[in-house]
Scaffold this motif. Structure first.
Motif, PDB file in Angstrom:
ATOM      1  N   GLN A  76      13.073  -1.521  60.714  1.00 36.49           N
ATOM      2  CA  GLN A  76      13.549  -0.361  60.492  1.00 36.49           C
ATOM      3  C   GLN A  76      14.628   0.111  60.657  1.00 36.49           C
ATOM      4  N   LYS A  77      15.487   0.576  59.379  1.00 33.08           N
ATOM      5  CA  LYS A  77      17.098   0.996  59.828  1.00 33.08           C
ATOM      6  C   LYS A  77      16.981   2.530  59.155  1.00 33.08           C
ATOM      7  N   GLU A  78      17.925   3.137  59.422  1.00 33.10           N
ATOM      8  CA  GLU A  78      18.142   4.706  58.760  1.00 33.10           C
ATOM      9  C   GLU A  78      19.545   4.758  59.076  1.00 33.10           C
ATOM     10  N   ARG A  80      21.196   8.913  58.496  1.00 28.37           N
ATOM     11  CA  ARG A  80      21.112  10.223  58.524  1.00 28.37           C
ATOM     12  C   ARG A  80      22.557  10.914  57.974  1.00 28.37           C
ATOM     13  N   SER A 416      13.724  11.527  53.361  1.00 29.46           N
ATOM     14  CA  SER A 416      12.981  12.327  54.290  1.00 29.46           C
ATOM     15  C   SER A 416      13.557  13.788  54.453  1.00 29.46           C
ATOM     16  N   LYS A 420      17.082  11.850  56.358  1.00 31.59           N
ATOM     17  CA  LYS A 420      17.475  10.699  56.679  1.00 31.59           C
ATOM     18  C   LYS A 420      16.958   9.689  55.366  1.00 31.59           C
ATOM     19  N   TYR A 422      15.391   6.088  55.132  1.00 29.91           N
ATOM     20  CA  TYR A 422      14.811   4.800  55.965  1.00 29.91           C
ATOM     21  C   TYR A 422      14.893   3.713  55.315  1.00 29.91           C
TER      22      TYR A 422
END
Length: 538
Positions: A76-78, A80, A416, A420, A422
């Protein structure tokens, strides 16, 4: 008078100090920086466009953890997105622009390009201009975006609401926009090329702007756009409507319907009626049209959309009225399920705040062909595996309000409400899950904590407080856990720092007498591994 001058000077000084403190908090927070250093986080500041002004867009990248599911683990990367002089930007939609890139749009019309397969720093996400209305103001009230591949490039479409203040009315719009292959971050893109305009409705009795539907999907076989329009709350329950027939059941009204627009002729037709707020839409490899739809208090639906069918709203629902335990059904035939209206494939009771929908393709053999659903209230993904006799469903708690879903370059993208995007990449190397950065629900020291504590979501269990964001959290501070010992309550003015966590893990009773935490009997290396992993639970 001299005292008044002193007071004014103090107000100016304190206001300046507060503003500087807020600016410093946005730019750099020592505690947060300490956490994200452990999680390999990188920040960047870039310029983005705005109508008449220039926004400073703050991008925060993190490669933090892994997400576990029943059949498939993910890295998991994100990224923002936040605007320096305002709040975080809710991400409204993410669409596939090419085999390796995506376009992301925020609630205020900010556009970004994203290259998920090469995302190691914030530079993988770049401003790409801004959507504006005809008067030059930023386009808000955006519902969805769609890309339609063409022989000479992509056409992009955006659905949105537009008020006519002179007439006190509002209508739903679908417009075509052009985004360059190499977009100018300072550009503004107008939405004057209108493809569809709905019947307008009066704002005299109010409306629910979050119930506009607006989901889009491209039917390549028929060269048409499938589009949902919600009832905007004009159903006699949330808001009064004009006339005798609720808009979702009125054949002369575009609201509460699913439409098809022929791109060759520009004509439109209604496919189905009786919809409340269908926010998710996909077309399967078999050609099925599938939608997700918000119910009232309960009754969120997944519908297989069949031409000519009536799905019942607001005459029936699997949910109930808010603050009540019944629904005023008006069935066509009370002797058959769903009152004689077209029943859903499945429904959620209680509501999950159902949102985006896609059929998984090109992600991983473990999931390909399944339906994947996002949720707002439940902050979870739901994977549905279908077969002729029925289906099963896997809920996957995610911890953020999910607005949209897309797959690009073998990576699942999730937009989201927390601003963000994801990026979830399937992992086939199970050995990696046993490393120091491995998933907390797999084979590492922290997994033992999961026997009592919730590690994957911000919800405490009956036995223990959750550990999401525990690092630097005030001790005994969670409002959803009522069984803190007096010893922990006595340290409520302190934070869970590295030293306090290390002392608590070494001897819970010495740290906080009468604590319900058993002595974990950890080795020194296990303790240090837990201390290193806890900041990643956020």
């Amino acid at each position: 008078m001299k005292y008044l001058k002193v007071v004014l000077i103090l107000l100016v000084v304190s206001g300046t100090a507060f503003a500087f403190g807020m600016y410093s908090t946005i730019k750099k927070n020592a505690v947060f920086d300490g956490i994200v250093t452990l999680g390999r986080s990188v920040k960047a500041t870039v310029s983005g466009s705005s109508s008449g002004t220039q926004d400073i867009v703050l991008l925060d990248f993190a490669d933090r953890s892994l997400l576990d599911t029943n059949r498939l683990p993910f890295n998991q990367k994100e990224v923002r997105v936040k605007i320096e002089n305002g709040r975080q930007q809710q991400m409204v939609a993410v669409v596939k622009a090419s085999d390796t890139t995506a376009i992301v749009v925020s609630e205020k019309g900010l556009l970004f390009t994203l290259t998920p397969g090469a995302c190691e720093t914030p530079d993988c996400m770049k401003p790409a201009g801004r959507l504006v209305r005809a008067d030059g103001t930023a386009l808000d009230d955006i519902y969805d975006m769609l890309v339609v591949p063409g022989a000479t490039g992509n056409d992009y479409y955006v659905s949105f609401g537009q008020e006519n203040r002179a007439q006190n009315t509002k209508a739903f719009y679908l417009s075509r926009i052009q985004i360059a292959d190499t977009p100018d971050p300072q550009s503004t893109l107008g939405v004057e090329d209108v493809v569809f305009e709905s019947t307008s409705f009066s704002l005299e009795n109010g409306h629910a702007d979050v119930s506009g539907g607006g989901a889009l999907a491209y039917d390549a076989n028929a060269n048409r756009i499938i589009m949902t329009i919600g009832d905007f709350g004009l159903n006699g329950y949330a808001n009064r409507f004009i006339g005798d027939v609720p808009p979702a059941q009125d054949p002369e009204n575009d609201l509460g319907k699913i439409h098809a627009i022929d791109l060759a002729t520009g004509t439109s037709e209604v496919i189905s009626i009786g919809h409340r707020n269908p926010q998710g839409l996909t077309i399967t490899r078999k050609g099925e049209i599938v939608s997700t739809e918000h119910g009232p208090k309960g009754g969120d639906e997944v519908n297989i959309v069949v031409a000519g069918k009536n799905y019942g709203w607001p005459q029936t629902s699997f949910g109930t009225m808010y603050e009540q335990y019944t629904f005023p059904d008006k069935p066509l035939d009370a002797s058959v399920p769903h009152g004689g209206y077209q029943p859903p494939l499945t429904a959620f009771v209680p509501s999950i705040g159902i949102s985006a929908l896609l059929e998984v393709q090109g992600l991983h053999k473990a999931w390909d062909g399944d339906l994947l659903i996002g949720s707002l209230k439940a902050q979870s993904l739901y994977r549905i595996r279908r077969w002729d006799a029925g289906h099963y469903m896997e809920p996957i708690h995610f911890g953020d309000r999910i607005r949209d879903l897309e797959i690009v370059d073998g990576i699942l993208l999730i937009a989201s409400d927390a601003g963000k995007v994801y990026m979830l990449k399937p992992l086939d190397d199970v050995d990696m899950l046993r490393t120091g950065i491995g998933l907390v629900n797999n084979k590492n020291a922290l997994s033992e904590c999961g026997q009592c504590h919730n590690l994957s979501g911000a919800r405490s269990t009956e036995f223990a407080p959750h550990l999401v964001n525990v690092f630097s959290r005030p001790i005994a501070s969670l409002t959803d856990f009522n069984n803190y010992s007096d010893g922990l309550k006595g340290r409520a003015e302190e934070l869970w720092t590295e030293d306090n966590l290390r002392a608590f893990l070494a001897d819970p009773q010495s740290f906080a007498p009468d604590s319900g935490m058993p002595t974990p009997r950890l080795s020194a290396s296990d303790t240090e591994e837990i201390i290193a992993l806890l900041p990643l639970l956020r």
